[in-house]
Design a protein around this motif. Sequence first.
Motif, PDB file in Angstrom:
ATOM      1  N   ILE A 204     115.948  22.868 102.647  1.00  0.00           N
ATOM      2  CA  ILE A 204     116.418  24.200 102.258  1.00  0.00           C
ATOM      3  C   ILE A 204     115.741  24.636 100.952  1.00  0.00           C
ATOM      4  O   ILE A 204     115.560  23.831 100.028  1.00  0.00           O
ATOM      5  N   CYS A 205     115.375  25.940 100.867  1.00  0.00           N
ATOM      6  CA  CYS A 205     114.798  26.482  99.630  1.00  0.00           C
ATOM      7  C   CYS A 205     115.858  26.520  98.536  1.00  0.00           C
ATOM      8  O   CYS A 205     116.944  27.058  98.742  1.00  0.00           O
ATOM      9  N   ILE A 206     115.525  25.984  97.375  1.00  0.00           N
ATOM     10  CA  ILE A 206     116.489  25.995  96.275  1.00  0.00           C
ATOM     11  C   ILE A 206     116.110  27.037  95.215  1.00  0.00           C
ATOM     12  O   ILE A 206     116.762  27.142  94.178  1.00  0.00           O
ATOM     13  N   LYS A 207     115.058  27.812  95.502  1.00  0.00           N
ATOM     14  CA  LYS A 207     114.712  28.980  94.675  1.00  0.00           C
ATOM     15  C   LYS A 207     113.815  29.893  95.503  1.00  0.00           C
ATOM     16  O   LYS A 207     113.320  29.492  96.551  1.00  0.00           O
ATOM     17  N   ASP A 208     113.629  31.120  95.056  1.00  0.00           N
ATOM     18  CA  ASP A 208     112.729  32.020  95.768  1.00  0.00           C
ATOM     19  C   ASP A 208     111.317  31.451  95.735  1.00  0.00           C
ATOM     20  O   ASP A 208     110.856  30.942  94.694  1.00  0.00           O
TER      21      ASP A 208
ATOM     22  N   LYS B  30     113.370  33.410 100.574  1.00  0.00           N
ATOM     23  CA  LYS B  30     114.465  33.600  99.636  1.00  0.00           C
ATOM     24  C   LYS B  30     115.238  32.301  99.390  1.00  0.00           C
ATOM     25  O   LYS B  30     115.293  31.408 100.240  1.00  0.00           O
ATOM     26  N   PHE B  31     115.843  32.237  98.229  1.00  0.00           N
ATOM     27  CA  PHE B  31     116.753  31.147  97.870  1.00  0.00           C
ATOM     28  C   PHE B  31     117.810  30.946  98.974  1.00  0.00           C
ATOM     29  O   PHE B  31     118.395  31.908  99.464  1.00  0.00           O
ATOM     30  N   GLY B  32     118.026  29.680  99.383  1.00  0.00           N
ATOM     31  CA  GLY B  32     119.045  29.371 100.380  1.00  0.00           C
ATOM     32  C   GLY B  32     118.560  29.443 101.811  1.00  0.00           C
ATOM     33  O   GLY B  32     119.343  29.210 102.743  1.00  0.00           O
ATOM     34  N   THR B  33     117.271  29.761 102.015  1.00  0.00           N
ATOM     35  CA  THR B  33     116.734  29.838 103.373  1.00  0.00           C
ATOM     36  C   THR B  33     116.529  28.428 103.927  1.00  0.00           C
ATOM     37  O   THR B  33     116.007  27.541 103.243  1.00  0.00           O
ATOM     38  N   LEU B  34     116.920  28.232 105.183  1.00  0.00           N
ATOM     39  CA  LEU B  34     116.657  26.960 105.867  1.00  0.00           C
ATOM     40  C   LEU B  34     115.205  26.977 106.321  1.00  0.00           C
ATOM     41  O   LEU B  34     114.793  27.862 107.077  1.00  0.00           O
TER      42      LEU B  34
END
Length: 347
Positions: free
Chosen positions: A292-296, A336-340
């Motif tokens: 998972i993305c933890i930042k943009d 984006k932040f939070g994207t799987l």
Amino acid sequence: MSFFNKKFKIDNIDIGNHCKPYIIAEMSANHANDINIAIEIIKKAKECGADAIKIQTYTADTLTLNCKKKEFEAKGAWEGQYLYDLYLDASMPWEWTAKLQTVAKEIGITLFSSPFDFSSVKFLEDLNMPAYKIASPEIIDLPLVRRIAQTGKPIIMSTGNATLAQINEACAILIEENARDLCILKCTSEYPASPKNINLKTIQNMKEIFKCPIGLSDHTLGSAIPIASVAMGTCMIEKHFIVDRKNTSADSFFSATPNELKAIVDGSKMVQEAIGKVSYPILSPKPQRSLICIKDIKKGEMLKDSINFKSLRPGGGIEPKYLDLVKERLVNTDIKFGTLLTWEHLS
């Protein structure tokens, strides 16, 4: 090859493997010589969800002699009494039976009995009992076993301290008499019985040997052991039952209370449903973690483990096992932040 039926009915209730566990509340001596208490036991057993109430049909004279020799002294929990006196106090008047049958029929619970001699079999046959229980000490009384088999009724046979050879002998008599509806109960003849002496593994062995429904006649305290027995393959549980232990009797000290019987009814059904079958998912369920993305992250940036992406819950994206294939790869779009993360994000 199996002689006995894998499934049979008592009062139109199925008994056998994959059936709802058949729960028997054993009244035994808990009537305390009061027919109103006996009726209350029947009604309370029904309220708790039991399928049947079992009584015992004997007199002191049909079980033993009024003799004060040492051999006739009671053992175990009843030490200090003579057998005749114990049975005299614990026996239920036979004249109650028809009345108790009527009560049971009116509320929809099966009532049947354990006969202990030929006279009690005749008495119970005249009342058209739907089934018979052979008590564990009587399993070696082969003429009685034969007589019960000749009734053509379903038979529940408790093993108690019987040896494998003795169980085989009784079963041979049943086969000779073409008695095909049999449930054998694993039983430990201690009152109360210690869990360490129950040996639930024997249940599976009995199923393999006798190829008939197997149950448990339980004398332990509480509800844990009979509930656990269902996972080992029992389809029937018999438990001594009392409405209130304040009503002392020969059996009250190890009998189940209404709360305990209700726990057995509910718990055994739940365990039976949970046993199910051998089953593995054809498709893996949704993973609990993914990358998972933890930042943009901007298009063209490099993925760096624990800096801009990480293995976290929930699942649904690229599984963590592919971490080495993902890190230091470039992304082909803004993320984006939070994207799987998915494979489509990667260059």
